[in-house]
Design a protein around this motif. Structure first.
Motif, PDB file in Angstrom:
ATOM      1  N   GLU A 119       0.678  -1.326   0.033  1.00 56.37           N
ATOM      2  CA  GLU A 119       0.116  -0.064   0.091  1.00 56.37           C
ATOM      3  C   GLU A 119       0.762   1.419  -0.196  1.00 56.37           C
ATOM      4  OE1 GLU A 119      -3.262   2.527   2.751  1.00 56.37           O
ATOM      5  OE2 GLU A 119      -2.569   0.224   3.305  1.00 56.37           O
ATOM      6  N   LEU A 120       0.549   2.105  -0.845  1.00 55.22           N
ATOM      7  CA  LEU A 120       1.094   3.367  -0.844  1.00 55.22           C
ATOM      8  C   LEU A 120       0.455   4.248  -0.182  1.00 55.22           C
ATOM      9  CD1 LEU A 120       3.580   5.247  -1.820  1.00 55.22           C
ATOM     10  CD2 LEU A 120       2.190   5.741  -4.078  1.00 55.22           C
ATOM     11  N   LEU A 121       0.746   4.860   0.826  1.00 53.37           N
ATOM     12  CA  LEU A 121      -0.149   5.988   1.790  1.00 53.37           C
ATOM     13  C   LEU A 121       0.461   7.383   1.711  1.00 53.37           C
ATOM     14  CD1 LEU A 121      -2.435   6.478   3.593  1.00 53.37           C
ATOM     15  CD2 LEU A 121      -0.959   5.615   5.539  1.00 53.37           C
ATOM     16  N   PRO A 122      -0.228   8.215   0.992  1.00 55.04           N
ATOM     17  CA  PRO A 122       0.424   9.551   0.817  1.00 55.04           C
ATOM     18  C   PRO A 122      -0.044   9.985   2.335  1.00 55.04           C
ATOM     19  CG  PRO A 122      -1.110   9.217  -1.005  1.00 55.04           C
ATOM     20  CD  PRO A 122      -1.399   8.100  -0.059  1.00 55.04           C
ATOM     21  N   GLY A 123       0.905  10.580   3.098  1.00 54.92           N
ATOM     22  CA  GLY A 123       0.682  11.089   4.661  1.00 54.92           C
ATOM     23  C   GLY A 123       0.395  12.790   4.424  1.00 54.92           C
ATOM     24  N   SER A 124       0.674  13.434   3.282  1.00 49.56           N
ATOM     25  CA  SER A 124       0.283  14.856   3.282  1.00 49.56           C
ATOM     26  C   SER A 124       0.350  15.189   1.627  1.00 49.56           C
ATOM     27  CB  SER A 124       1.380  15.610   3.849  1.00 49.56           C
ATOM     28  OG  SER A 124       2.689  15.364   3.452  1.00 49.56           O
ATOM     29  N   TYR A 125      -0.462  16.103   1.544  1.00 48.92           N
ATOM     30  CA  TYR A 125      -0.416  16.571  -0.058  1.00 48.92           C
ATOM     31  C   TYR A 125      -0.238  17.780  -0.025  1.00 48.92           C
ATOM     32  CZ  TYR A 125      -3.345  12.575   0.038  1.00 48.92           C
ATOM     33  OH  TYR A 125      -3.998  11.075   0.158  1.00 48.92           O
ATOM     34  N   ASP A 126       0.341  18.292  -1.202  1.00 49.03           N
ATOM     35  CA  ASP A 126       0.771  19.784  -1.568  1.00 49.03           C
ATOM     36  C   ASP A 126      -0.451  20.605  -1.666  1.00 49.03           C
ATOM     37  OD1 ASP A 126       3.478  19.209  -1.892  1.00 49.03           O
ATOM     38  OD2 ASP A 126       3.540  18.989  -3.900  1.00 49.03           O
ATOM     39  N   LEU A 127      -0.400  21.776  -1.103  1.00 45.41           N
ATOM     40  CA  LEU A 127      -1.329  22.663  -1.184  1.00 45.41           C
ATOM     41  C   LEU A 127      -1.285  23.476  -2.548  1.00 45.41           C
ATOM     42  CD1 LEU A 127      -1.420  24.176   2.521  1.00 45.41           C
ATOM     43  CD2 LEU A 127      -2.928  22.507   1.517  1.00 45.41           C
ATOM     44  N   PRO A 128      -2.309  23.976  -3.252  1.00 46.35           N
ATOM     45  CA  PRO A 128      -2.000  24.829  -4.293  1.00 46.35           C
ATOM     46  C   PRO A 128      -1.245  26.028  -4.007  1.00 46.35           C
ATOM     47  CG  PRO A 128      -4.411  24.523  -3.799  1.00 46.35           C
ATOM     48  CD  PRO A 128      -3.665  24.135  -2.808  1.00 46.35           C
ATOM     49  N   GLY A 129      -0.032  25.986  -5.027  1.00 46.03           N
ATOM     50  CA  GLY A 129       0.737  27.183  -4.950  1.00 46.03           C
ATOM     51  C   GLY A 129       2.301  26.488  -4.010  1.00 46.03           C
ATOM     52  N   ALA A 130       2.280  25.411  -3.814  1.00 42.37           N
ATOM     53  CA  ALA A 130       3.423  24.551  -2.956  1.00 42.37           C
ATOM     54  C   ALA A 130       4.510  24.500  -3.798  1.00 42.37           C
ATOM     55  CB  ALA A 130       3.040  23.244  -2.259  1.00 42.37           C
ATOM     56  N   ARG A 131       4.486  24.537  -5.033  1.00 44.88           N
ATOM     57  CA  ARG A 131       5.952  24.429  -5.837  1.00 44.88           C
ATOM     58  C   ARG A 131       6.486  25.768  -5.746  1.00 44.88           C
ATOM     59  NH1 ARG A 131       6.484  19.997  -9.319  1.00 44.88           N
ATOM     60  NH2 ARG A 131       8.548  20.872  -9.096  1.00 44.88           N
ATOM     61  N   LEU A 132       5.724  26.662  -5.253  1.00 41.52           N
ATOM     62  CA  LEU A 132       6.476  28.061  -5.260  1.00 41.52           C
ATOM     63  C   LEU A 132       7.703  27.816  -4.151  1.00 41.52           C
ATOM     64  CD1 LEU A 132       3.521  30.631  -5.208  1.00 41.52           C
ATOM     65  CD2 LEU A 132       5.311  30.230  -7.242  1.00 41.52           C
ATOM     66  N   LEU A 133       7.362  27.185  -3.111  1.00 37.48           N
ATOM     67  CA  LEU A 133       8.520  26.797  -2.073  1.00 37.48           C
ATOM     68  C   LEU A 133       9.755  26.291  -2.741  1.00 37.48           C
ATOM     69  CD1 LEU A 133       6.202  25.471   0.764  1.00 37.48           C
ATOM     70  CD2 LEU A 133       7.083  27.635   0.327  1.00 37.48           C
ATOM     71  N   ASP A 134       9.528  25.187  -3.764  1.00 33.06           N
ATOM     72  CA  ASP A 134      10.729  24.622  -4.543  1.00 33.06           C
ATOM     73  C   ASP A 134      11.463  25.747  -5.195  1.00 33.06           C
ATOM     74  OD1 ASP A 134       9.990  22.299  -3.415  1.00 33.06           O
ATOM     75  OD2 ASP A 134       9.171  21.589  -5.742  1.00 33.06           O
TER      76      ASP A 134
END
Length: 336
Positions: A119-134
Motif C-alpha cells: 500500500e502506498l499511503l500519502p501522508g500529506s498533500y501539496d497545497l495549491p501554490g506549494a511548488r513556489l516553495l521549490d
C-alpha cells in the motif's frame, strides 16, 4: 528449473503474508502535518522503519509516541519482516525509496514469493501554490553557489525584467498557451530573484533587507484592502463598481497631489500617453492637448484618440507591426 524450485512450500502458502505500507509525505508541507489515516497507520503498524536518520518527520513521530527504527531493508528482507501477518510501515525518504519499490516489483513479478499486501499511503498533500516553495529553495541555492547569479544586482537584472514582460505580452497576443506558461515562469523568476537579492542588506542607510514572504505579504494585504466587496462589507455588482472601489482605496493609500504621480515615464511612448489620458479621463479633468509640429505630437493625438475609444495603442501598433512583418516575409519569399 524443476518443480520444487518454482513452487513455494505448502505451509508458506497458507501463512499470512502481512502488509507493507510505504508512507510518503510532501517536503513542501511542514513536518508533522500528516493526515489522520497516516497517524492511524503509524500507530497500528507492528514496525516502523526509516532509512534516513535525518528525516524531518522523525522528531514529530517520536514525540507522538511512534517507535521508529532506523533501517534500510532490501525487498526480500521487508517481505520476510511481514511474515506471520505483520504490518511493516516504511517512512519514505526524499528520494522516494526507488530501489526498494523496484525490488518489491521484481519479487512480485517473479511468482516465487508470497507477497504481502502493498500500500502506498500519502501522508500529506501539496497545497495549491506549494511548488513556489521549490522555486524559492532553488533560487536560494543558485544565489549562493552560481558564480554569475551570486554577483547580480537589482540594477543589473532590470533589463531582463523588461524583456521577460514583453515576451509574456507577445505570448498572450499570439495566443500560444504553452509559451504563455513558460513566459509566466520567466516573469516569476524575476520576482523571486529580486526578492532573494533583497534579503542581503547592502549596509547603506535605509536599505533594510526584505524577503519573498514580505513581498507576498504586502501584495496580499493590498489586495484585501482594495477588494472590500470581497473581504469586507461593501458591495460591487459590476466591473465598474469594482474599478471605482480600486481607484478610491488606491487614492486613499497614495494620497497623491497629482493624477500623474506613479506613472512611469520610462515606459513606451504610446503606453505613456494612453496612461496619462486614462488618468485625466478618470479624474474628470479638462486638459488642453498640447499642439506642436512633428511626428511626436501626431502620435500623441493618435494615442489619446485610441484611449478614448477603448483601444490600447501599444497593442494596436504591435498588431499592425506583426502584419507588416508577415508582409516582409511574403516579399522575401516572392524574391527567393
Amino acid at each position: 528449473m524443476n518443480e520444487t524450485e518454482t513452487t513455494p512450500p505448502a505451509d508458506s502458502a497458507d501463512a499470512p503474508a502481512g502488509r507493507v505500507i510505504l508512507l510518503t509525505s510532501s517536503h513542501r508541507v511542514a513536518p508533522g502535518l500528516l493526515s489522520w489515516p497516516a497517524w492511524q497507520a503509524l500507530h497500528g503498524a507492528d514496525a516502523v522503519l526509516c532509512a534516513d536518520a535525518s528525516h524531518p518527520q522523525l522528531p514529530y513521530l517520536r514525540e507522538a509516541g511512534v517507535r521508529v527504527e532506523q533501517a534500510a531493508p532490501g525487498a526480500q528482507e521487508l517481505v520476510d519482516a511481514c511474515a506471520g501477518g505483520r504490518t511493516v510501515l516504511v517512512v519514505a525518504t526524499a528520494e522516494g525509496d526507488r530501489e526498494l519499490t523496484d525490488g518489491l516489483a521484481r519479487l512480485a513479478g517473479s511468482g516465487r514469493v508470497a507477497m504481502p499486501d502493498l500500500e502506498l499511503l500519502p501522508g500529506s498533500y501539496d497545497l495549491p501554490g506549494a511548488r513556489l516553495l521549490d522555486l524559492v529553495q532553488v533560487m536560494d541555492r543558485i544565489r549562493g553557489e552560481c558564480p554569475w547569479s551570486s554577483q547580480q544586482t537589482h540594477k543589473g537584472l532590470a533589463k531582463y525584467a523588461i524583456e521577460e514582460a514583453y515576451e509574456l505580452v507577445e505570448a498572450i497576443e499570439e495566443g500560444d498557451r504553452e509559451e504563455l506558461r513558460e513566459e509566466l515562469g520567466d516573469v516569476l523568476l524575476q520576482v523571486v530573484f529580486h526578492a532573494r537579492i533583497a534579503e542581503e542588506a547592502s549596509g547603506e542607510p535605509g536599505d533594510e533587507p526584505f524577503s519573498i514572504d514580505d513581498v507576498a505579504g504586502g501584495i496580499v494585504e493590498k489586495l484585501i484592502h482594495r477588494h472590500p466587496h470581497v473581504f469586507g462589507d461593501d458591495s460591487a455588482d459590476t466591473p465598474e463598481d469594482v474599478k471605482a472601489h480600486w481607484l478610491r482605496t488606491k487614492a486613499e493609500e497614495k494620497q497623491r497631489t497629482s493624477v500623474t504621480e506613479g506613472i512611469p515615464l520610462g515606459q513606451p511612448g504610446l503606453a505613456l500617453a494612453a496612461k496619462l489620458a486614462s488618468r485625466v479621463r478618470t479624474a474628470g479633468l479638462e486638459v488642453e492637448v498640447p499642439q506642436g509640429e512633428g511626428v511626436g505630437y501626431e502620435l500623441l493625438a493618435l494615442a489619446l484618440r485610441a484611449e478614448a475609444a477603448g483601444v490600447d495603442p501599444e497593442a494596436a501598433l504591435r498588431a499592425a507591426a506583426r502584419a507588416y512583418r508577415d508582409a516582409v516575409r511574403a516579399a522575401e519569399g516572392a524574391d527567393a
